[in-house]
Design a protein around this motif. Sequence first.
Motif, short mmCIF file in Angstrom:
data_model
loop_
_atom_site.label_atom_id
_atom_site.label_comp_id
_atom_site.label_asym_id
_atom_site.label_seq_id
_atom_site.Cartn_x
_atom_site.Cartn_y
_atom_site.Cartn_z
N UNK A 61 0.82 -1.22 0.00
CA UNK A 61 0.00 0.00 0.00
C UNK A 61 0.85 1.26 0.00
N UNK A 62 2.07 1.20 0.59
CA UNK A 62 2.92 2.39 0.64
C UNK A 62 3.70 2.61 -0.67
N UNK A 63 3.48 1.74 -1.67
CA UNK A 63 4.14 1.90 -2.97
C UNK A 63 5.41 1.11 -3.13
N UNK A 64 5.94 0.53 -2.05
CA UNK A 64 7.15 -0.27 -2.18
C UNK A 64 6.79 -1.65 -2.75
N UNK A 65 7.80 -2.33 -3.25
CA UNK A 65 7.62 -3.63 -3.87
C UNK A 65 8.32 -4.69 -3.04
N UNK A 66 7.73 -5.88 -3.01
CA UNK A 66 8.34 -7.02 -2.31
C UNK A 66 8.23 -8.25 -3.21
N UNK A 67 9.26 -9.07 -3.20
CA UNK A 67 9.24 -10.35 -3.90
C UNK A 67 8.52 -11.33 -2.97
N UNK A 68 7.57 -12.09 -3.53
CA UNK A 68 6.78 -13.00 -2.70
C UNK A 68 6.41 -14.25 -3.49
N UNK A 69 6.12 -15.30 -2.75
CA UNK A 69 5.56 -16.49 -3.37
C UNK A 69 4.09 -16.23 -3.67
N UNK A 70 3.67 -16.61 -4.89
CA UNK A 70 2.29 -16.50 -5.31
C UNK A 70 1.89 -17.83 -5.92
N UNK A 71 0.71 -18.30 -5.59
CA UNK A 71 0.18 -19.51 -6.23
C UNK A 71 -0.71 -19.07 -7.39
N UNK A 72 -0.21 -19.29 -8.61
CA UNK A 72 -0.96 -18.99 -9.82
C UNK A 72 -1.56 -20.28 -10.37
N UNK A 73 -2.65 -20.16 -11.09
CA UNK A 73 -3.25 -21.33 -11.73
C UNK A 73 -2.23 -21.99 -12.65
N UNK A 74 -2.11 -23.31 -12.57
CA UNK A 74 -1.22 -24.06 -13.46
C UNK A 74 -1.71 -23.90 -14.90
N UNK A 75 -0.84 -24.01 -15.90
CA UNK A 75 -1.22 -23.76 -17.29
C UNK A 75 -2.50 -24.44 -17.77
N UNK A 76 -2.73 -25.74 -17.51
CA UNK A 76 -3.98 -26.33 -18.00
C UNK A 76 -5.22 -25.72 -17.33
N UNK A 77 -5.10 -25.43 -16.04
CA UNK A 77 -6.21 -24.81 -15.30
C UNK A 77 -6.43 -23.39 -15.83
N UNK A 78 -5.37 -22.65 -16.03
CA UNK A 78 -5.48 -21.27 -16.54
C UNK A 78 -6.15 -21.26 -17.91
N UNK A 79 -5.79 -22.19 -18.78
CA UNK A 79 -6.39 -22.25 -20.12
C UNK A 79 -7.89 -22.50 -20.02
N UNK A 80 -8.29 -23.42 -19.15
CA UNK A 80 -9.72 -23.71 -18.97
C UNK A 80 -10.46 -22.48 -18.43
N UNK A 81 -9.86 -21.80 -17.46
CA UNK A 81 -10.50 -20.62 -16.89
C UNK A 81 -10.64 -19.50 -17.92
N UNK A 82 -9.60 -19.28 -18.71
CA UNK A 82 -9.68 -18.22 -19.74
C UNK A 82 -10.81 -18.48 -20.72
N UNK A 83 -11.09 -19.76 -20.98
CA UNK A 83 -12.14 -20.13 -21.94
C UNK A 83 -13.52 -20.11 -21.32
N UNK A 84 -13.66 -20.66 -20.10
CA UNK A 84 -15.00 -20.85 -19.55
C UNK A 84 -15.14 -20.44 -18.09
N UNK A 85 -14.16 -19.76 -17.55
CA UNK A 85 -14.21 -19.40 -16.14
C UNK A 85 -15.02 -18.15 -15.86
#
Length: 139
Positions: free
Chosen positions: A103-127
Amino acid sequence: MTSPPLPFFVYGTLRPGEPHHARYLRGRTHATEPARLTGAVLYDGPGYPYAVAAPTGVVHGDLITALPTAYGRLLAELDELEEYVPDDPRSRYERVARDVHRADGTTARAWVYLAAPPVAARLRTAGVRIAAGDWLTRG
Protein backbone atom coordinates in the motif's frame (compact mmCIF):
# COMPACT_ATOMS: atom_id res chain seq x y z
CA MET A 1 17.83 -26.80 -3.47
CA THR A 2 16.17 -24.80 -0.71
CA SER A 3 13.66 -22.11 -1.61
CA PRO A 4 14.43 -18.58 -0.42
CA PRO A 5 12.33 -17.52 2.59
CA LEU A 6 9.98 -15.21 0.74
CA PRO A 7 6.74 -13.83 2.14
CA PHE A 8 3.48 -15.14 0.66
CA PHE A 9 0.97 -13.15 -1.37
CA VAL A 10 -2.47 -14.55 -0.54
CA TYR A 11 -5.62 -13.51 -2.37
CA GLY A 12 -8.38 -15.94 -1.39
CA THR A 13 -9.18 -18.34 1.44
CA LEU A 14 -5.88 -17.61 3.23
CA ARG A 15 -6.69 -13.92 3.72
CA PRO A 16 -7.59 -12.70 7.22
CA GLY A 17 -11.19 -13.61 8.03
CA GLU A 18 -11.34 -16.34 5.38
CA PRO A 19 -11.64 -20.08 6.19
CA HIS A 20 -8.00 -21.17 5.79
CA HIS A 21 -6.38 -18.18 7.49
CA ALA A 22 -6.93 -19.42 11.06
CA ARG A 23 -5.99 -23.01 10.25
CA TYR A 24 -2.74 -22.30 8.42
CA LEU A 25 -1.54 -18.83 9.42
CA ARG A 26 -2.75 -17.90 12.92
CA GLY A 27 0.20 -17.67 15.29
CA ARG A 28 2.71 -18.36 12.49
CA THR A 29 3.10 -14.92 10.97
CA HIS A 30 5.25 -11.91 11.71
CA ALA A 31 3.33 -9.42 9.56
CA THR A 32 0.24 -9.11 7.35
CA GLU A 33 -0.24 -6.11 5.09
CA PRO A 34 -2.44 -5.21 2.12
CA ALA A 35 -0.81 -5.71 -1.27
CA ARG A 36 -1.62 -6.16 -4.93
CA LEU A 37 -0.27 -8.28 -7.73
CA THR A 38 -0.17 -6.75 -11.19
CA GLY A 39 -0.11 -8.80 -14.38
CA ALA A 40 -2.80 -11.22 -13.23
CA VAL A 41 -6.59 -11.55 -13.12
CA LEU A 42 -8.78 -13.45 -10.68
CA TYR A 43 -11.27 -16.25 -11.40
CA ASP A 44 -13.82 -17.94 -9.15
CA GLY A 45 -12.89 -21.60 -8.55
CA PRO A 46 -15.81 -21.89 -7.36
CA GLY A 47 -15.33 -21.85 -3.61
CA TYR A 48 -11.81 -20.50 -3.90
CA PRO A 49 -10.06 -18.27 -6.41
CA TYR A 50 -7.39 -18.74 -9.02
CA ALA A 51 -5.02 -15.97 -10.07
CA VAL A 52 -4.18 -16.30 -13.75
CA ALA A 53 -1.27 -14.52 -15.39
CA ALA A 54 -2.48 -11.82 -17.79
CA PRO A 55 -0.79 -8.84 -19.47
CA THR A 56 -3.06 -6.43 -17.65
CA GLY A 57 -5.02 -6.82 -14.46
CA VAL A 58 -4.63 -6.51 -10.72
CA VAL A 59 -5.29 -8.99 -7.95
CA HIS A 60 -5.81 -7.61 -4.45
CA GLY A 61 -4.66 -9.55 -1.42
CA ASP A 62 -2.32 -9.59 1.53
CA LEU A 63 1.42 -9.97 1.92
CA ILE A 64 2.09 -12.46 4.71
CA THR A 65 5.51 -12.73 6.33
CA ALA A 66 5.91 -16.00 8.23
CA LEU A 67 7.78 -16.32 11.48
CA PRO A 68 11.23 -17.76 10.68
CA THR A 69 10.60 -20.74 12.96
CA ALA A 70 7.36 -21.58 11.11
CA TYR A 71 8.49 -20.92 7.53
CA GLY A 72 9.60 -24.38 6.35
CA ARG A 73 6.59 -26.23 7.67
CA LEU A 74 4.21 -23.50 6.49
CA LEU A 75 5.66 -23.60 2.96
CA ALA A 76 5.13 -27.37 2.81
CA GLU A 77 1.58 -27.10 4.18
CA LEU A 78 0.62 -24.35 1.74
CA ASP A 79 2.04 -26.36 -1.17
CA GLU A 80 -0.14 -29.27 -0.06
CA LEU A 81 -3.23 -27.06 0.40
CA GLU A 82 -2.77 -25.61 -3.09
CA GLU A 83 -2.09 -29.07 -4.55
CA TYR A 84 1.27 -27.88 -5.85
CA VAL A 85 3.97 -30.43 -6.58
CA PRO A 86 7.01 -29.12 -8.50
CA ASP A 87 7.16 -30.47 -12.06
CA ASP A 88 3.90 -32.42 -11.68
CA PRO A 89 1.52 -31.69 -14.58
CA ARG A 90 -1.44 -32.60 -12.34
CA SER A 91 -0.79 -29.62 -10.01
CA ARG A 92 -3.68 -27.16 -9.83
CA TYR A 93 -1.40 -24.25 -8.98
CA GLU A 94 2.20 -23.26 -9.56
CA ARG A 95 4.18 -21.51 -6.83
CA VAL A 96 6.12 -18.68 -8.44
CA ALA A 97 8.12 -15.71 -7.15
CA ARG A 98 6.56 -12.41 -8.23
CA ASP A 99 6.85 -8.77 -7.26
CA VAL A 100 3.85 -7.47 -5.34
CA HIS A 101 3.09 -3.88 -4.41
CA ARG A 102 2.46 -2.77 -0.85
CA ALA A 103 0.00 0.00 0.00
CA ASP A 104 2.92 2.39 0.64
CA GLY A 105 4.14 1.90 -2.97
CA THR A 106 7.15 -0.27 -2.18
CA THR A 107 7.62 -3.63 -3.87
CA ALA A 108 8.34 -7.02 -2.31
CA ARG A 109 9.24 -10.35 -3.90
CA ALA A 110 6.78 -13.00 -2.70
CA TRP A 111 5.56 -16.49 -3.37
CA VAL A 112 2.29 -16.50 -5.31
CA TYR A 113 0.18 -19.51 -6.23
CA LEU A 114 -0.96 -18.99 -9.82
CA ALA A 115 -3.25 -21.33 -11.73
CA ALA A 116 -1.22 -24.06 -13.46
CA PRO A 117 -1.22 -23.76 -17.29
CA PRO A 118 -3.98 -26.33 -18.00
CA VAL A 119 -6.21 -24.81 -15.30
CA ALA A 120 -5.48 -21.27 -16.54
CA ALA A 121 -6.39 -22.25 -20.12
CA ARG A 122 -9.72 -23.71 -18.97
CA LEU A 123 -10.50 -20.62 -16.89
CA ARG A 124 -9.68 -18.22 -19.74
CA THR A 125 -12.14 -20.13 -21.94
CA ALA A 126 -15.00 -20.85 -19.55
CA GLY A 127 -14.21 -19.40 -16.14
CA VAL A 128 -16.05 -16.76 -14.13
CA ARG A 129 -13.76 -13.77 -13.79
CA ILE A 130 -13.88 -11.63 -10.66
CA ALA A 131 -13.77 -8.25 -12.38
CA ALA A 132 -12.60 -6.20 -9.38
CA GLY A 133 -9.74 -8.63 -8.72
CA ASP A 134 -10.68 -8.90 -5.04
CA TRP A 135 -11.99 -12.19 -3.62
CA LEU A 136 -13.40 -10.39 -0.56
CA THR A 137 -15.67 -8.17 -2.67
CA ARG A 138 -16.63 -10.73 -5.33
CA GLY A 139 -20.35 -10.36 -4.51
